[in-house]
Design a protein around this motif. Sequence first.
Motif, PDB file in Angstrom:
ATOM      1  N   ASP A   1       1.908   4.661  -2.144  1.00  0.00           N
ATOM      2  CA  ASP A   1       2.099   4.337  -3.561  1.00  0.00           C
ATOM      3  C   ASP A   1       1.245   5.260  -4.424  1.00  0.00           C
ATOM      4  N   ARG A   2       1.794   5.765  -5.484  1.00  0.00           N
ATOM      5  CA  ARG A   2       1.108   6.597  -6.484  1.00  0.00           C
ATOM      6  C   ARG A   2       0.524   7.875  -5.861  1.00  0.00           C
ATOM      7  N   PHE A   3       1.154   8.339  -4.766  1.00  0.00           N
ATOM      8  CA  PHE A   3       0.644   9.557  -4.137  1.00  0.00           C
ATOM      9  C   PHE A   3       0.769  10.766  -5.070  1.00  0.00           C
TER      10      PHE A   3
ATOM     11  N   TYR B   1      -9.945   3.409   5.060  1.00  0.00           N
ATOM     12  CA  TYR B   1      -9.681   4.701   5.696  1.00  0.00           C
ATOM     13  C   TYR B   1      -9.859   5.870   4.732  1.00  0.00           C
ATOM     14  N   PHE B   2      -9.854   5.584   3.421  1.00  0.00           N
ATOM     15  CA  PHE B   2      -9.900   6.668   2.426  1.00  0.00           C
ATOM     16  C   PHE B   2     -11.156   6.616   1.556  1.00  0.00           C
ATOM     17  N   ILE B   3     -12.122   5.737   1.893  1.00  0.00           N
ATOM     18  CA  ILE B   3     -13.318   5.572   1.058  1.00  0.00           C
ATOM     19  C   ILE B   3     -14.074   6.888   0.898  1.00  0.00           C
ATOM     20  N   ASP B   4     -14.222   7.657   2.015  1.00  0.00           N
ATOM     21  CA  ASP B   4     -14.987   8.906   1.917  1.00  0.00           C
ATOM     22  C   ASP B   4     -14.305   9.908   0.984  1.00  0.00           C
TER      23      ASP B   4
ATOM     24  N   VAL C   1      -7.041   3.422  -6.496  1.00  0.00           N
ATOM     25  CA  VAL C   1      -7.062   3.467  -5.035  1.00  0.00           C
ATOM     26  C   VAL C   1      -5.633   3.638  -4.532  1.00  0.00           C
ATOM     27  N   LEU C   2      -5.540   4.166  -3.339  1.00  0.00           N
ATOM     28  CA  LEU C   2      -4.243   4.324  -2.699  1.00  0.00           C
ATOM     29  C   LEU C   2      -3.791   3.010  -2.095  1.00  0.00           C
TER      30      LEU C   2
ATOM     31  N   PRO D   1       1.971  -5.646  -5.438  1.00  0.00           N
ATOM     32  CA  PRO D   1       0.708  -4.898  -5.539  1.00  0.00           C
ATOM     33  C   PRO D   1       0.012  -4.726  -4.183  1.00  0.00           C
ATOM     34  N   GLY D   2      -0.778  -3.631  -4.065  1.00  0.00           N
ATOM     35  CA  GLY D   2      -1.591  -3.402  -2.880  1.00  0.00           C
ATOM     36  C   GLY D   2      -0.778  -2.920  -1.689  1.00  0.00           C
ATOM     37  N   THR D   3      -1.459  -2.873  -0.536  1.00  0.00           N
ATOM     38  CA  THR D   3      -0.812  -2.477   0.708  1.00  0.00           C
ATOM     39  C   THR D   3      -0.068  -3.689   1.253  1.00  0.00           C
ATOM     40  N   VAL D   4       1.241  -3.549   1.436  1.00  0.00           N
ATOM     41  CA  VAL D   4       2.056  -4.697   1.821  1.00  0.00           C
ATOM     42  C   VAL D   4       3.007  -4.315   2.938  1.00  0.00           C
TER      43      VAL D   4
END
Length: 758
Positions: free
Chosen positions: A616-618, A686-689, A701-702, A737-740
């Motif tokens: 989403d929103r990449f 997984y993408f925090i860094d 956020v992704l 919304p969010g990862t689903v």
Amino acid sequence: MWSTLKQHFRRIPFFSLDKRQWMKQVIRQEVDKGRSIVMFYVDIVKLTEVENRYGDVIAKRVLQQFERIMPPVSRQVFEMRGKILAIQKLWGDDFAIYVSFKGSLNEEDCRMLSIHFQEQAEKQLNRHVGFVNREALRVHIGYADIPGEDIVKEMYTSVKRAVHMAKYGVTSETYTNVTQFHKLLAEENVSMRFMPIIHLPDGETLGWEALARGPVDSLFESPAMLFKYAEETDSVFRLEHICRKRAMDQLRYLKPSQKLFINLDPRAIDDPYLLRGEVFSQIEQFGLNPHNIVLEITERHAISNYAVFRKIIEEYRKKGYLIAVDDAGAGYSSLESITEIYPDFIKLDMSLIRNVDVDPIKQALLETFVQFANKVGCKIIAEGIETQRELETLMEVGVAYGQGYYLGRPDKGMTHVRGEALNFLRFMQEKRTSGRDEPLLFTPAMSEILVKTICVDKQERVRRVHEIFEQNQRIESVVVLEKGKPIGLVMRFQLYQILGGQYGIALYYERPVSQVMNANPLTVDRDDKLDEVARQAMARDSHHLYDVVIITGEEKEYLGIVTVQSLLDKMASIKLEMASSANPLTGLPGNIQIERELNKRIKQRESQVVIYCDLDRFKWFNDRYGFEVGDQIIVRTANLLKEAVRCYGSATDFVGHIGGDDFIVITQESCAAELVSFLINAFSPYFIDIYEKRRMGDGSVLSMSMAGVRLTPGCYANVEAIAERAAFVKKLAKELPGTVFLDEWDCAADDVHTASQG
């Protein structure tokens, strides 16, 4: 005086080597009467030194005097218990006294008679030889019994045995030990222990090394002492022959895929037992063949004549035995032996393995051995593995096989790897599997590339198989069937190797082909994947590396064969296709392979779940933070999906990259729930860094929308129908919304799994 004594002892025959036939008859008569025959060997200690010091004349006088006292001393000592049959002059100052006794005579009786004779002979000899002021002359004595089964042979071996005993002295501890050792050989009182040899990548047992042990709680329980006394008494061949027979008794417990490792000393390598038909009948009795036997050429002693040695090795090879070089790296001529023998296995001495985990020099040397073995097509076996760290280092270096106390101690039975070691090997296997980043290949089933070859019944004669090869020069293999099912394989070059031996045609030509076939060929199912079959084929030992692979159907009936060449060619073309169609950024299979995989899954009977994944929103992230961040996100997503499949999926799961930020995962229905749950929980962390490195402080956020399509048998006719359904479900998922994850079955009930983000 002397004439009186001469008349008195005239009845004791005194003969030389040319009267052995007469002596044989005398011994036979006594044995037939139920009497025990013992040969006592005597000689003068250091008579050569007397000759060198005092001259030939004096030495002859000593010898003449010794010959004169032999009859009276013999009569005085031995006729207290038995009857003297004869005194034989062997050579120089060496004599054999043959004595017959009523009933049996134990070792202690023989020893006491020997001591008594020695005392009297030395006393008489020194009394009559007073030519110079010197130290007293001494006499050696030894003894050996003559059972009377093969008298001519026993007359020779008894002298040989007694000579060895005599040099130690009858009152010494060594003399007693030698006596016990000869008794051990006579009774064949040797047992075997079996030490497992493990295939390190998977923990399976390749085979067992047969190790000799003497009687429990005796001096000879230790193999070191057992072989020490064998060398001192020149009985190495005899001992090894007993060990080989004992080891062969355990063949009944061997599976066709396993091997028995038997030691061969270079000085006793020419053993007719291993080359006669009797041992092959024993091997065949248990459904095995000589390829199940590995002859270990020990490196404890240098090989003096490589021309003869190599010729004997070739005879063993022609019979079908495999060859290993033992103790490689321990000294002598290890490297020369390897180049001369061309072994199937190289066993590295434990001196190279000890503390290998902390010794970079040893590690470098092992890497060289592994590279060398790979180039010449043989296998490395590391001996003496005693710690987990040593095992781990060996596996990292690339050593394929190992043995040692950490893996399994020698035991009476065919034991397998220890529990602790097996757990560690499984851990290492999982670690290797988790470290693979190669994309899943689309590989066809074996039924798509099989071909036919000629088949024969197991009772067909070897002569007929040979005629088939002669008449069909393009045929390289013949499959052996029993009621339509494959039970063996005969390769052209292997049959010619067997028949090309000195007695090959005479031994095998009119025998059933089952006696020369490979009874454990690689046999796979027609639906097995090509890449897995190729892996199994290339893991075989060098002698069978290029054997064809037999393909069977659902009922294990014969369908055809596949050559190793066709396997490798097909794998190469698949990898080439994969390289050309895989996504260049992630390396995952692209649309061509995805479509092919879906078409294949539609035809399968198992229920599966196809998960379409869309970030989403990449595009917003890509435009705002640049293509470098965008590419990093795509690669990170691909790694996350592969990790999910690796940890929670099955071996048949598939991960593909449709393009851009769209991915696909195909998993078993039973694995879908755990896999999806992991993705939902792991996606954001997984993408925090990436967020922190780019200082993304705007709270963006992704997330990822996943649409699940249930691929049940008969539900979808083609790939287009699956894609259409997935697009509908994904559209609904992206509204949440969010990862689903939205399952197509949940759409009506609006049952949506969500995870809070940010």
